[in-house]
Design a protein around this motif. Sequence first.
Motif, short mmCIF file in Angstrom:
data_model
loop_
_atom_site.label_atom_id
_atom_site.label_comp_id
_atom_site.label_asym_id
_atom_site.label_seq_id
_atom_site.Cartn_x
_atom_site.Cartn_y
_atom_site.Cartn_z
N UNK A 1 35.17 39.04 26.73
CA UNK A 1 35.31 37.61 26.47
C UNK A 1 36.13 37.37 25.22
N UNK A 2 35.89 38.17 24.18
CA UNK A 2 36.64 37.99 22.94
C UNK A 2 38.12 38.18 23.11
N UNK A 3 38.53 38.98 24.10
CA UNK A 3 39.94 39.23 24.40
C UNK A 3 40.44 38.35 25.54
N UNK A 4 39.75 37.26 25.84
CA UNK A 4 40.13 36.35 26.93
C UNK A 4 40.18 37.05 28.28
N UNK A 5 39.35 38.07 28.45
CA UNK A 5 39.23 38.79 29.71
C UNK A 5 40.49 39.54 30.12
N UNK A 6 41.37 39.80 29.17
CA UNK A 6 42.61 40.53 29.47
C UNK A 6 42.36 42.03 29.38
N UNK A 7 41.48 42.54 30.24
CA UNK A 7 41.04 43.94 30.14
C UNK A 7 41.19 44.69 31.46
N UNK A 8 41.94 44.17 32.40
CA UNK A 8 42.10 44.83 33.70
C UNK A 8 42.65 46.24 33.54
N UNK A 9 43.56 46.43 32.58
CA UNK A 9 44.18 47.74 32.39
C UNK A 9 43.40 48.63 31.44
N UNK A 10 42.66 48.07 30.51
CA UNK A 10 42.07 48.86 29.43
C UNK A 10 40.58 49.11 29.56
N UNK A 11 39.89 48.50 30.52
CA UNK A 11 38.45 48.69 30.67
C UNK A 11 38.17 50.11 31.16
#
Length: 344
Positions: free
Chosen positions: A26-36
Motif C-alpha cells: 500500500x505504501x508503494x501504491x501497489x506497484x509491486x507486481x514485479x518486485x513481490x
Amino acid sequence: MSLALQSQTRKYSNEFLNIGVDAAAFGMSNAVTASSKDVNSVYWNPAGLVHLDDWQFSAMHASYFANIANYDYIAGAKPLDQKSAIGFSIIRFGVDDILNTTQLIDEQGNIDFDRISLFSTADYAFTVSYARNLPIQGLSYGVNAKVIRRNIGDFASAWGFGFDVGVQFSSKQWEFGFMARDITTTYNTWTIDEEIFATIQNAVEGQNQELPEDTEITLPKLQMGMARQFEINRDFGLKAALNMDLRFAQTNDIFSTSNVSATPAFGFEADYTDMVYLRGGVGNFQNVRQLDGSEDIGFQPNFGVGFKYKGIQIDYAFTDIGDQSVGLYSNVFSIKLDWQMFRP
C-alpha cells in the motif's frame, strides 16, 4: 447467447479483490507486481513465491469508510523444493451490525422497534497458490485458484471461482512482472431468498419489482510492472517501481477506450540496512467529473514505513482510498513472520 452473457457482465465485480494486501505494498501504491517476492506474492504475483527459503506468514487489518467496513487478510507460504513453492490466503471485507428495518412495521401498521434486527454483509476469498522456476534463469511462473463466498445477511449469498496467472523475470538489478487476474473470467452464482425478498419487494411502489440477476461475470484484468534496485552505499538502498493496470472495459481510468482502460502507479522504497523502510507512491489516476461538468484528474497518494528485526516485520501505510481531493484516509497495519529466523 453472447447478448445474455453481456447483460450479466459487470465492469466492477468482486471489487474487494482489487483493494490489495500488505501495508508495505500500500505504501508503494501497489506497484509491486514485479518486485513481490515474499508470502504476500500469493496476492500480488504468485510467481514470486519461488524466492522463499522457509515458511512465511502474513496478516493485515484495515478499516475503511470511517471504520464502517473492516478488511482483513491472512496468508502463509513455504517452498516445496528448490524449484517450487505453495501458498494460501484468506481475505474478508465486511460491514457488520447493519440495521434490518424491513420488519419495523407489523401487520397492523404499527411501528415496533423490537422487530429491528442486525445482519452483516461480507465478502470472502480463499486462495491456493503454486509457483515454479522455469529452465531460464530468473524466470518463474505462478498460478492462483480462488474460491469466493459473498453473503448479504439472510437475503442472498453467492459462490464463485476463478484463476490468476503470474510471471516474473529478474536480471541483475532489474525486475519485471506480469499478472493476469481472473484469466478465465470469474463466475459468481447468487442464491436469493425469494421469501425474504417478497417482504420488501413492494416497499416502494415501482421499485424492487424484479429479482436481480443471479450470475456475475468478472472480466480479466492485467497488471504489468517493472522495478529497479539501486545500492546508494553500504547501508542505504532504494527500489523504484512502475505498474500499469489494465481492465477490458471502459472506465474512468486516465487512459480509457471502449475496449480497454489503463491507469499507472509509481512507488519507491528506501531502506537502511534492510531494517528500516520508508515508502511512498501515487496511483489510481482517474478522470473525475466536477459539479460544473468539467473533468479533472484525481489520483491516490500513499505513504508508509516499516521495521524488520529477527524475522518479524511490521509495516504501516497511510493511504487515501479515494483521491487527493477528499479526506478519506485509512491506516493500514500488517505483520510478516519469517519462520526461518525462529528455528533453533
